[in-house]
Design a protein around this motif. Structure first.
Motif, mmCIF file in Angstrom:
data_model
loop_
_atom_site.group_PDB
_atom_site.id
_atom_site.type_symbol
_atom_site.label_atom_id
_atom_site.label_comp_id
_atom_site.label_asym_id
_atom_site.label_seq_id
_atom_site.Cartn_x
_atom_site.Cartn_y
_atom_site.Cartn_z
ATOM 1 N N SER A 224 -93.143 54.481 -5.818
ATOM 2 C CA SER A 224 -93.714 55.097 -4.610
ATOM 3 C C SER A 224 -93.769 56.599 -4.841
ATOM 4 O O SER A 224 -93.233 57.102 -5.822
ATOM 5 N N ARG A 226 -92.166 58.685 -3.349
ATOM 6 C CA ARG A 226 -90.821 59.256 -3.197
ATOM 7 C C ARG A 226 -90.033 59.268 -4.494
ATOM 8 O O ARG A 226 -88.995 59.890 -4.588
ATOM 9 N N PRO A 254 -87.489 64.471 -7.713
ATOM 10 C CA PRO A 254 -87.189 63.671 -6.516
ATOM 11 C C PRO A 254 -85.689 63.396 -6.376
ATOM 12 O O PRO A 254 -85.029 63.043 -7.353
ATOM 13 N N ASP A 280 -95.071 52.943 2.308
ATOM 14 C CA ASP A 280 -93.726 53.365 1.919
ATOM 15 C C ASP A 280 -93.407 54.747 2.498
ATOM 16 O O ASP A 280 -92.338 54.965 3.063
ATOM 17 N N LEU A 281 -94.353 55.667 2.369
ATOM 18 C CA LEU A 281 -94.103 57.030 2.864
ATOM 19 C C LEU A 281 -94.031 57.023 4.391
ATOM 20 O O LEU A 281 -93.155 57.646 4.999
ATOM 21 N N ALA A 284 -90.722 55.416 5.494
ATOM 22 C CA ALA A 284 -89.553 56.257 5.202
ATOM 23 C C ALA A 284 -89.454 57.376 6.244
ATOM 24 O O ALA A 284 -88.386 57.619 6.813
ATOM 25 N N ASN A 289 -85.753 58.530 7.111
ATOM 26 C CA ASN A 289 -85.292 58.689 5.719
ATOM 27 C C ASN A 289 -86.224 59.662 5.011
ATOM 28 O O ASN A 289 -87.118 59.266 4.259
ATOM 29 N N PRO A 291 -88.006 61.945 2.631
ATOM 30 C CA PRO A 291 -87.980 62.158 1.184
ATOM 31 C C PRO A 291 -87.812 63.636 0.833
ATOM 32 O O PRO A 291 -88.270 64.516 1.585
ATOM 33 N N GLU A 292 -87.182 63.845 -0.286
ATOM 34 C CA GLU A 292 -86.818 65.219 -0.645
ATOM 35 C C GLU A 292 -87.016 65.461 -2.143
ATOM 36 O O GLU A 292 -86.768 64.568 -2.950
ATOM 37 N N TRP A 293 -87.452 66.645 -2.488
ATOM 38 C CA TRP A 293 -87.598 67.048 -3.898
ATOM 39 C C TRP A 293 -86.958 68.413 -4.067
ATOM 40 O O TRP A 293 -86.968 69.233 -3.142
ATOM 41 N N GLY A 553 -82.877 54.311 -0.675
ATOM 42 C CA GLY A 553 -84.327 54.426 -0.553
ATOM 43 C C GLY A 553 -85.070 53.192 -1.018
ATOM 44 O O GLY A 553 -86.281 53.125 -0.919
#
Ligand code: HDE
Length: 703
Positions: A224, A226, A254, A280-281, A284, A289, A291-293, A553
């Motif tokens: 995904s 993420r 990620p 998925d995005l 999330a 939840n 997502p983080e980078w 995740g």
């Protein structure tokens, strides 16, 4: 009566209401009491009837004076704007970037001055080749475009999930893209590189070999958005307050780690859920939840760059992370979906030339070409030079200039002066101290169309990439190339590609040739400079070597049936959720099941619509009665057989064994099969899941 457009829920309520009131007849509906806004035309006139065109009598003809109908259909007819020439299929989200520490030593960019500073961001992920309605799991590069609304203007890092590119010079871009898009006479294949035109171009373009290794690796079929890295690709410059330059490369890492799916899985996901990455995005972010980078930078100077025998301006090369470790400088969090896809994601206009003071370009010829190209594309797609007036594209910092008029102007300079200098004392003025300045690079040269000698090595880093992969990943690359070339009808193209592969890795070239049925190996392709075989492997390039050691995740699909062990199911569910993963129930009927203790549980999928390719691991929590019925169902047998073939961890209650057996999976085939008896077995299953896949199984399964 409000002119405001109503909320979708209210609108639906009202439409239902009206339909009910109207029935089949033509009698007028009653006026609403005022709690729901009235439907109006775009000019604001309240509409009395949105179900019937204006006619003479009950059976027509229709009248052209029906301006409400005319306006509605006219607007509908013009709803589409041209899709992006490349990266047409994409999905975006809002969020923020948080700076870790001041980088003022290297850059005066405002975004990097203060630790803890938060900058609003919008990110759009995309595939490259497919059209807007194509499926998500194409084998393709993924776009990773980030717009940072800094206090000194918008900064767009328009990158990909692969750190190199197919070509070295922007003038070849239309060619590489034409070659991968559907072939012009037949208009297929869609969203696929597995066809003659693409491989014809590639096999005639040795500079693409490094990129080809990445695109044929599992990086091109991510699990995904993420779980992908992002790369700015080109070398950029940081400029500090003294206008001193430091070269910089940007990498997004990620937080959930890297993960990809298998090709056989990707093909099936495209059928089961073509929106797999979008969903998925969406899920999330909607479930909190986020997502983080981490944004990492590779910083270096000219002296460091001069030590390599490749050129840091060449976009087909990387600087291995082991040689120059990426330095984390901030984090990007995506925490809000757009309110409306078209308004934001479709109309967002990314441009490489959008940089704030303190960020500058290098002379990478691909970047230079991109800086020219992106403005054109926005005018074509959005139709007006005023595309910066759209909220998604407008800076969030103060701005003032004398640009005016044009199609769809939302704002114009006010007052008398629309030029400067002026003696009315009106309007903005340049700011030499804060304003943008370019690096004062002395340039001297002869005007010519040339490719520098320093761009001549096309194989060494391709080989380094291949050597840095695990055996499993190398096998995936070989299988991908074989598959793609098997879809080429012209045998000359296949052979030409094998000739290149022999320069990258002899065994790879020979294996692909063998699988394609090429009996006599061709001579390796001519090279401009001898490929190096002494570049050390870079473990950072492998996905599997850099596993997250966490199942957070990810998603477990649990196949359940009436009469199954509700307590066990609950224990499994809570352990998985505690890990930060999610559980979805797959049942014979979507209405759900009743467990042995009488609890009713709704399911997310019926078995026909919830194949195991949609999950990272599966569990079979079945009753003796349920398994009898499911073992006869092809979809349930595929659920198990696919999960096994895709090297997923499988937990099962003892009652589920007949289903495993019917699917051709021995319950003790390997350590990836976990029998669910008691709480300890739940923990054992979860511990296995953290490894994501049991790759050791792959050699036992012939896909
Ligand atoms: Fe792009 N590219 N590109 N590109 N690109 C576009 O701009 C172009 C390149 C990338 O989510 C277009 O707004 C040229 C490299 C992304 O909206 C267009 C060249 C990389 C996106 C365009 C390149 C990218 C685009 C189409 C060679 C990775 C999607 C629509 C010189 C670093 C942005 C648009 C989004 C989009 C031109 C090469 C990434 C036509 C001429 C290299 C992520 O302007």
């Amino acid at each position: 009566m409000s002119k405001q457009t109503q909320s979708p829920a209210a609108a639906t309520a009202k439409i239902h209401d009206q339909t009910l009131l109207r029935g089949n007849g033509g009698e007028l509906h009653q006026t609403q009491s005022g709690d729901v806004p009235a439907l109006t035309t775009a000019q604001g006139a309240p509409v009395s009837d949105d179900q019937n065109t204006l006619k003479v009598g009950e059976r027509g003809p229709s009248l052209i004076e029906d301006f409400h109908f005319r306006e509605k259909i006219f607007h509908f007819d013009h709803e589409r704007i041209p899709e992006r020439v490349v990266h047409a299929r994409g999905y975006g989200a809002h969020g923020y970037f948080e700076t870790y520490e001041s980088l003022s030593e290297f850059t005066r960019a405002d975004i990097f001055q203060r630790a803890g500073e938060k900058t609003p961001a919008f990110v759009r992920f995309s595939t490259v080749a497919g059209s807007k309605g194509s499926f998500d799991l194409a084998r393709d590069v993924r776009g990773f475009a980030v717009k940072l609304y800094t206090k000194e203007g918008n900064w767009d890092i328009v990158g990909n999930n692969i750190p190199v590119f197919f070509i070295q010079d922007a003038i070849k871009f239309p060619d590489v893209i034409h070659s991968v898009k559907p072939e012009p006479d037949r208009d297929f294949p869609q969203a696929q590189s597995a066809h003659d035109n693409f491989w014809d171009f590639i096999s005639l373009t040795p500079e693409s070999m490094h990129m080809i290794m990445w695109v044929m690796s599992d990086r091109a079929i991510p699990r995904s958005f993420r779980f992908m890295e992002g790369f700015g690709v080109h070398t950029f410059r940081f400029l500090n307050a003294r206008d001193e330059s430091t070269f910089v490369k940007f990498i997004w890492k990620p937080k959930l780690g890297l993960q990809s799916v298998m090709w056989n899985e990707a093909v099936k996901i495209n059928g089961a859920d073509p929106d797999f990455h979008r969903r998925d995005l969406w899920n999330a972010i909607q479930t909190g939840n986020f997502p983080e980078w981490e944004l990492c930078v590779q910083l270096f100077d000219q002296e460091f760059a001069d030590k390599f025998d490749f050129d840091v301006l060449d976009p087909t090369k990387i600087i291995p992370e082991e040689i120059l470790p990426p330095r984390p400088v901030g984090r990007l969090v995506l925490d809000r979906m757009p309110d409306n896809f078209f308004f934001e994601t479709e109309q967002v206009a990314f441009m490489t030339q959008n940089v704030p003071p303190g960020i500058d370009f290098s002379n990478d010829p691909l970047l230079q070409g991109r800086n020219f190209s992106y403005l054109d594309t926005q005018l074509k797609r959005l139709g007006s030079p005023n595309f910066t007036h759209l909220p998604i594209n407008a800076p969030k910092c103060p701005f003032a200039h004398f640009q005016q008029d044009g199609h769809m102007a939302m704002r114009n300079p006010m007052g008398r002066a629309n030029y400067q200098p002026n003696s009315w004392g009106e309007g903005p003025r340049e700011d030499p101290a804060r304003g943008m300045r370019s690096f004062r690079e002395p340039i001297d040269g002869t005007k010519a169309r040339l490719r520098p000698e320093s761009f001549a090595d096309h194989y060494s880093q391709a080989r380094q990439f291949f050597n840095s992969q695990t055996t499993v990943e190398q096998k995936h690359i070989a299988m991908a190339i074989t598959f793609e070339l098997s879809r080429c009808e012209n045998p000359i193209i296949r052979e030409r590609m094998v000739a290149h592969l022999l320069n990258i890795d002899e065994a790879l070239g020979a294996a692909v040739a063998d699988k394609l049925g090429i009996e006599k190996l061709p001579k390796p392709a001519d090279t401009a400079v001898p490929p190096r075989d002494d570049l050390p492997a870079s473990p950072a390039l492998s996905i599997i070597e850099n596993g997250p050691e966490s199942f957070a995740g990810r998603k477990v699909g649990v196949l359940v049936s009436n009469g199954c062990d509700g307590k066990l199911l609950k224990a499994l569910q809570s352990a998985i959720e505690k890990e930060g993963a999610t559980v979805e129930l797959v049942a014979p009927k979507v209405g759900g099941i009743v467990t042995a203790d009488g609890t009713h549980l709704p399911a997310q999928y019926m078995i026909d619509g919830g194949p195991s390719v949609l999950f990272d691991a599966v569990a079979l929590v079945l009753s003796a009665e349920g398994v009898q019925m499911l073992a006869k169902e092809a979809t349930a047998r595929d659920f198990v057989a696919d999960a096994f073939a895709h090297c997923k961890f499988i937990a099962f209650t003892p009652e589920a064994v007949p289903l495993l057996e019917q699917a051709g999976v021995a319950p003790d085939a390997d350590e990836g099969l976990v029998s669910l008896e008691g709480n300890a077995s739940v923990s054992a299953f979860l511990a296995s899941c953290r490894k994501l896949r049991l790759w050791a199984r792959e050699s036992a399964v012939k896909l």
